[in-house]
Motif scaffolding. Structure first.
Motif, PDB file in Angstrom:
ATOM      1  N   PHE A 142      43.848  27.233  52.749  1.00  0.00           N
ATOM      2  CA  PHE A 142      44.603  28.451  52.423  1.00  0.00           C
ATOM      3  C   PHE A 142      43.714  29.683  52.440  1.00  0.00           C
ATOM      4  N   CYS A 143      42.441  29.447  52.316  1.00  0.00           N
ATOM      5  CA  CYS A 143      41.516  30.572  52.164  1.00  0.00           C
ATOM      6  C   CYS A 143      41.113  31.210  53.485  1.00  0.00           C
ATOM      7  N   VAL A 144      41.459  30.580  54.595  1.00  0.00           N
ATOM      8  CA  VAL A 144      40.989  31.097  55.881  1.00  0.00           C
ATOM      9  C   VAL A 144      41.472  32.536  56.072  1.00  0.00           C
ATOM     10  N   ASN A 162      41.867  39.327  49.208  1.00  0.00           N
ATOM     11  CA  ASN A 162      43.007  38.419  49.406  1.00  0.00           C
ATOM     12  C   ASN A 162      44.355  39.012  49.051  1.00  0.00           C
ATOM     13  N   GLY A 163      44.374  40.179  48.450  1.00  0.00           N
ATOM     14  CA  GLY A 163      45.642  40.763  48.023  1.00  0.00           C
ATOM     15  C   GLY A 163      46.590  40.883  49.224  1.00  0.00           C
ATOM     16  N   TRP A 164      47.764  40.259  49.135  1.00  0.00           N
ATOM     17  CA  TRP A 164      48.673  40.275  50.287  1.00  0.00           C
ATOM     18  C   TRP A 164      49.822  41.257  50.103  1.00  0.00           C
ATOM     19  N   GLY A 165      49.924  41.890  48.951  1.00  0.00           N
ATOM     20  CA  GLY A 165      50.979  42.875  48.749  1.00  0.00           C
ATOM     21  C   GLY A 165      50.892  43.940  49.832  1.00  0.00           C
ATOM     22  N   GLN A 205      47.088  52.258  45.193  1.00  0.00           N
ATOM     23  CA  GLN A 205      47.264  51.383  46.355  1.00  0.00           C
ATOM     24  C   GLN A 205      47.896  50.032  46.038  1.00  0.00           C
ATOM     25  N   TRP A 206      47.843  49.610  44.785  1.00  0.00           N
ATOM     26  CA  TRP A 206      48.256  48.228  44.472  1.00  0.00           C
ATOM     27  C   TRP A 206      49.453  48.269  43.539  1.00  0.00           C
ATOM     28  N   PHE A 207      50.645  48.102  44.115  1.00  0.00           N
ATOM     29  CA  PHE A 207      51.870  48.197  43.330  1.00  0.00           C
ATOM     30  C   PHE A 207      51.810  49.436  42.434  1.00  0.00           C
ATOM     31  N   ARG A 223      39.928  40.864  55.588  1.00  0.00           N
ATOM     32  CA  ARG A 223      40.926  40.516  54.584  1.00  0.00           C
ATOM     33  C   ARG A 223      41.633  39.205  54.941  1.00  0.00           C
ATOM     34  N   TRP A 224      42.195  38.605  53.924  1.00  0.00           N
ATOM     35  CA  TRP A 224      42.926  37.335  54.095  1.00  0.00           C
ATOM     36  C   TRP A 224      44.094  37.511  55.050  1.00  0.00           C
ATOM     37  N   SER A 225      44.806  38.624  54.898  1.00  0.00           N
ATOM     38  CA  SER A 225      45.924  38.911  55.796  1.00  0.00           C
ATOM     39  C   SER A 225      45.762  40.304  56.388  1.00  0.00           C
ATOM     40  N   GLN A 255      37.768  46.740  46.859  1.00  0.00           N
ATOM     41  CA  GLN A 255      38.082  45.427  47.431  1.00  0.00           C
ATOM     42  C   GLN A 255      37.155  44.385  46.825  1.00  0.00           C
ATOM     43  N   GLY A 256      37.777  43.335  46.285  1.00  0.00           N
ATOM     44  CA  GLY A 256      36.994  42.235  45.715  1.00  0.00           C
ATOM     45  C   GLY A 256      36.915  41.114  46.737  1.00  0.00           C
ATOM     46  N   GLY A 257      37.806  40.120  46.594  1.00  0.00           N
ATOM     47  CA  GLY A 257      37.823  39.016  47.546  1.00  0.00           C
ATOM     48  C   GLY A 257      38.587  39.343  48.818  1.00  0.00           C
ATOM     49  N   THR A 290      51.574  47.102  49.746  1.00  0.00           N
ATOM     50  CA  THR A 290      51.680  48.458  49.204  1.00  0.00           C
ATOM     51  C   THR A 290      50.508  49.356  49.622  1.00  0.00           C
ATOM     52  N   PHE A 291      49.609  48.826  50.414  1.00  0.00           N
ATOM     53  CA  PHE A 291      48.447  49.630  50.819  1.00  0.00           C
ATOM     54  C   PHE A 291      48.867  50.739  51.776  1.00  0.00           C
ATOM     55  N   THR A 292      48.386  51.937  51.519  1.00  0.00           N
ATOM     56  CA  THR A 292      48.649  53.059  52.425  1.00  0.00           C
ATOM     57  C   THR A 292      47.345  53.714  52.865  1.00  0.00           C
ATOM     58  N   GLY A 345      41.780  31.298  38.780  1.00  0.00           N
ATOM     59  CA  GLY A 345      42.727  30.812  39.774  1.00  0.00           C
ATOM     60  C   GLY A 345      42.141  29.618  40.502  1.00  0.00           C
ATOM     61  N   ASN A 346      42.912  29.060  41.424  1.00  0.00           N
ATOM     62  CA  ASN A 346      42.543  27.765  42.013  1.00  0.00           C
ATOM     63  C   ASN A 346      42.068  27.825  43.448  1.00  0.00           C
ATOM     64  N   CYS A 347      41.908  29.004  43.995  1.00  0.00           N
ATOM     65  CA  CYS A 347      41.427  29.065  45.377  1.00  0.00           C
ATOM     66  C   CYS A 347      40.071  29.750  45.378  1.00  0.00           C
TER      67      CYS A 347
HETATM   68  C1  FAD Z   1      44.565  31.829  49.244  1.00  0.00           C
HETATM   69  C2  FAD Z   1      45.019  32.485  47.970  1.00  0.00           C
HETATM   70  C3  FAD Z   1      45.048  31.770  46.790  1.00  0.00           C
HETATM   71  C4  FAD Z   1      45.446  32.357  45.592  1.00  0.00           C
HETATM   72  N1  FAD Z   1      45.441  31.629  44.434  1.00  0.00           N
HETATM   73  C5  FAD Z   1      45.739  32.242  43.263  1.00  0.00           C
HETATM   74  C6  FAD Z   1      45.668  31.546  42.023  1.00  0.00           C
HETATM   75  O1  FAD Z   1      45.355  30.357  41.970  1.00  0.00           O
HETATM   76  N2  FAD Z   1      45.967  32.221  40.883  1.00  0.00           N
HETATM   77  C7  FAD Z   1      46.295  33.542  40.893  1.00  0.00           C
HETATM   78  O2  FAD Z   1      46.545  34.103  39.829  1.00  0.00           O
HETATM   79  N3  FAD Z   1      46.374  34.216  42.051  1.00  0.00           N
HETATM   80  C8  FAD Z   1      46.104  33.600  43.227  1.00  0.00           C
HETATM   81  N4  FAD Z   1      46.185  34.297  44.402  1.00  0.00           N
HETATM   82  C9  FAD Z   1      46.613  35.693  44.361  1.00  0.00           C
HETATM   83  C10 FAD Z   1      45.415  36.548  44.038  1.00  0.00           C
HETATM   84  O3  FAD Z   1      45.240  36.566  42.641  1.00  0.00           O
HETATM   85  C11 FAD Z   1      45.639  37.973  44.529  1.00  0.00           C
HETATM   86  O4  FAD Z   1      45.737  37.948  45.912  1.00  0.00           O
HETATM   87  C12 FAD Z   1      44.524  38.896  44.094  1.00  0.00           C
HETATM   88  O5  FAD Z   1      44.961  40.210  44.231  1.00  0.00           O
HETATM   89  C13 FAD Z   1      43.300  38.663  44.936  1.00  0.00           C
HETATM   90  O6  FAD Z   1      42.212  39.397  44.473  1.00  0.00           O
HETATM   91  P1  FAD Z   1      41.052  39.701  45.509  1.00  0.00           P
HETATM   92  O7  FAD Z   1      39.976  40.404  44.783  1.00  0.00           O
HETATM   93  O8  FAD Z   1      40.710  38.468  46.238  1.00  0.00           O
HETATM   94  O9  FAD Z   1      41.786  40.640  46.546  1.00  0.00           O
HETATM   95  P2  FAD Z   1      41.635  42.208  46.847  1.00  0.00           P
HETATM   96  O10 FAD Z   1      42.609  42.437  47.948  1.00  0.00           O
HETATM   97  O11 FAD Z   1      40.229  42.567  47.071  1.00  0.00           O
HETATM   98  O12 FAD Z   1      42.139  42.890  45.536  1.00  0.00           O
HETATM   99  C14 FAD Z   1      43.517  42.927  45.197  1.00  0.00           C
HETATM  100  C15 FAD Z   1      43.754  44.180  44.351  1.00  0.00           C
HETATM  101  O13 FAD Z   1      42.958  44.097  43.182  1.00  0.00           O
HETATM  102  C16 FAD Z   1      42.069  45.201  43.119  1.00  0.00           C
HETATM  103  N5  FAD Z   1      40.774  44.737  42.638  1.00  0.00           N
HETATM  104  C17 FAD Z   1      40.022  43.712  43.099  1.00  0.00           C
HETATM  105  N6  FAD Z   1      38.901  43.611  42.384  1.00  0.00           N
HETATM  106  C18 FAD Z   1      38.942  44.612  41.456  1.00  0.00           C
HETATM  107  C19 FAD Z   1      38.065  45.045  40.426  1.00  0.00           C
HETATM  108  N7  FAD Z   1      36.901  44.429  40.192  1.00  0.00           N
HETATM  109  N8  FAD Z   1      38.443  46.108  39.667  1.00  0.00           N
HETATM  110  C20 FAD Z   1      39.625  46.723  39.874  1.00  0.00           C
HETATM  111  N9  FAD Z   1      40.482  46.357  40.843  1.00  0.00           N
HETATM  112  C21 FAD Z   1      40.139  45.317  41.619  1.00  0.00           C
HETATM  113  C22 FAD Z   1      41.965  45.742  44.529  1.00  0.00           C
HETATM  114  O14 FAD Z   1      41.673  47.116  44.518  1.00  0.00           O
HETATM  115  C23 FAD Z   1      43.340  45.447  45.081  1.00  0.00           C
HETATM  116  O15 FAD Z   1      44.199  46.498  44.738  1.00  0.00           O
HETATM  117  C24 FAD Z   1      45.816  33.714  45.603  1.00  0.00           C
HETATM  118  C25 FAD Z   1      45.799  34.442  46.803  1.00  0.00           C
HETATM  119  C26 FAD Z   1      45.412  33.827  47.973  1.00  0.00           C
HETATM  120  C27 FAD Z   1      45.402  34.614  49.246  1.00  0.00           C
END
Ligand code: FAD
Length: 479
Positions: free
Chosen positions: A327-329, A96-99, A474-476, A54-56, A92-94, A101-103, A153-155
């Motif tokens: 930022f993505c590291v 990156n979710g930093w909230g 798990q997410w808010f 995970r990102w964090s 889990q997708g990318g 609220t995960f338990t 989004g932009n990352c």
């Molecule tokens: C470096 C960085 C840059 C960012 N830039 C932007 C930006 O430009 N714009 C923006 O809006 N946000 C941005 N964000 C915030 C980002 O949108 C959130 O962190 C988002 O939750 C990341 O999704 P993820 O799939 O990468 O993370 P994950 O932690 O995998 O997912 C976050 C939550 O979404 C749920 N989820 C993921 N995929 C699915 C799916 N397919 N179906 C159902 N639930 C799913 C997961 O279960 C989890 O609860 C950024 C975050 C970071 C860390």
């Protein structure tokens, strides 16, 4: 094959064998034998949190099991298995979710979607279907290859759907709307383990998924609008302008005074110049979806502040996110705090800069960043605030975020204190009556009304209807 190798390694590790002997080695072996036999050959099951980085790592889920799905059907199969065996799970997708609220503890299971990431454009390139594990880097590359643009989004590292399901802020939203406004249909695995297709006709879930998506299902694939653009024109003008700290009041005032057209956006960062000195640096990054001369004219008030360095340039669409790769590291601890604001207060930002410089004196936190994103809203505003469950279309004008970054968990208290004190300064000068916060940038300590606004009652009522057992919790979480 991959699953076989992983299973073999795993079984050696836990000294047990699958199905028939499952009772002798508990939950892991039951999952391997019973669930494993139902998954596609592309899937794998791993009993290590490291399998889904995970990102964090701050307050991150610590699952005992990670199911790397290989097909959309694997998602449904896994949810059904978890439901049958009362196992908590999280998609889990990318990652990156930093909230915070995960338990999900070590009895829980992560459904890692990264194995499903097909991207397919329709014949006239006006729509693209992506699978649930697609990240922005992959979609942007495919969009550029197909001479299109998509509102993301932009990352590059973030999940397309992870960001979209919370709303989806990005530089193209001024012309095309937020990511959530561009969805055309979604294939979803529900809390009951059903696989269904959701379209605008499914009023409740269509509304709830687009803003509070992680609480209502796992989107295994979705179709979004794509916008054809000839490849030679498919790019934008952007780049860093560097300012000195004494220019912060003028810079903040100039940004605050901008009225963004659909082509424009601007970010401001307090970051460092990197090793060895980690000199604090003030950067603005203007963006214009058009040629440099138009961009420079649109941001004349920012240039008038007198940047000491200008690295703006026309950049192809598939390279627009390159500047944010640092930022993505992934990894390390990054407790983050954010606030939606309707205005920028120069005095508050000067105080925040001073706090930032002070915080940087703590050894190990030098990759911490404070930033502000100001996106255009013309197209997004055309969508009624009630069109989706993203609540803050008409209140949040800019997002302000502090991403702390370090490795040593003993620094948690000092990072938390710094982050929340910066957020307090934004909140007290936001110009908003409430602490509206974009879900994808929120910390997790906010009350539900700060995350979902006036939509809390309707979302909770729909949650009762569609996820009465609170499987997506798990997410808010809404409860
Ligand atoms: C470096 C960085 C840059 C960012 N830039 C932007 C930006 O430009 N714009 C923006 O809006 N946000 C941005 N964000 C915030 C980002 O949108 C959130 O962190 C988002 O939750 C990341 O999704 P993820 O799939 O990468 O993370 P994950 O932690 O995998 O997912 C976050 C939550 O979404 C749920 N989820 C993921 N995929 C699915 C799916 N397919 N179906 C159902 N639930 C799913 C997961 O279960 C989890 O609860 C950024 C975050 C970071 C860390």
């Amino acid at each position: 094959m991959a699953r076989t190798v992983l299973l073999t390694a795993l079984l050696a590790l836990v000294s047990c064998i699958p199905a028939p002997a499952a009772a002798s080695c508990g939950l892991p072996c039951t999952i391997d034998g019973v669930l494993g036999s139902k998954l596609s050959p592309l899937a794998s099951i791993v009993h290590s949190t490291l399998a889904a980085p995970r990102w964090s790592e701050y307050d991150a889920p610590t699952p005992g099991t990670v199911v790397n799905v290989g097909t959309e059907e694997d998602v449904q199969t896994t949810v059904q298995y978890c439901n049958d065996h009362n196992i908590s799970f999280l998609a889990q997708g990318g990652g990156n979710g930093w909230g915070d609220t995960f338990t999900l503890g070590n009895q829980g299971l992560i459904i890692n979607l990264r194995g499903i990431r097909n991207i397919e454009f329709n014949a006239d390139k006006t729509a693209v279907t992506i699978q649930g594990g697609t990240i922005i880097r992959e979609l942007v590359a495919a969009a550029y290859g197909n001479s299109t643009q998509v509102s993301t989004g932009n990352c590059n590292c973030i999940g397309v759907l992870g960001s979209t399901l919370g709303g989806g802020y990005g530089r193209l939203m001024g012309l095309y709307g937020m990511s959530v406004d561009n969805l055309l249909s979604m294939n979803v695995v529900t809390a009951h383990g059903d696989a269904i297709t959701i379209t605008p006709g499914d009023q409740d879930l269509w509304w709830a998924l687009r803003g509070a998506g992680a609480n209502f299902g796992i989107v295994t694939s979705a179709t979004m609008r794509a916008y054809p653009v000839p490849q030679a024109q498919n790019g934008a003008w952007l780049g860093p302008l560097i300012f000195t700290p004494d220019q912060i009041p003028a810079l903040v005032t100039a940004i605050n005074g901008l009225t963004l057209t659909g082509q424009m956006s601007i970010f401001m960062y307090f970051t460092t110049a990197g090793p060895p000195d980690y000199t604090p640096t003030v950067i603005a990054i203007p963006f214009y979806l058009g040629p440099p001369n138009e961009g420079e004219a649109a941001f004349a008030s920012i240039f008038a502040v007198g940047p000491v360095s200008n690295m703006t340039a026309f950049t192809p669409y598939d390279q627009l996110n390159e500047g944010s790769e640092s930022f993505c590291v992934a990894g390390g601890r990054k407790p983050s705090y954010a606030a939606g604001v309707a205005q920028l207060d120069p005095h508050a930002w000067v105080t925040i800069y001073d706090k930032y410089v002070d915080f940087l004196k703590t050894p190990g936190v030098q990759n911490t960043t404070v930033l502000m994103e100001y996106y255009p809203s013309p197209r997004a505003d055309a969508f009624n605030v009630a069109s989706s469950s993203y609540a803050f279309r008409s209140s949040i004008k800019m997002n302000a975020i502090v991403n702390t970054a370090y490795v040593d968990s003993s620094l948690d208290p000092v990072a938390e204190s710094f982050g929340s004190s910066v957020r307090n300064l934004w909140r007290s000068s936001s110009g908003l009556p409430q602490n509206d916060t974009y879900i994808n940038y929120a910390n997790g300590d906010e009350p539900l009304v700060s995350i979902y606004g006036d939509n809390v009652p309707r979302l909770q009522q729909l949650k009762q209807q569609y996820d009465p057992s609170n499987r997506f919790n798990q997410w808010f979480p809404l409860y």
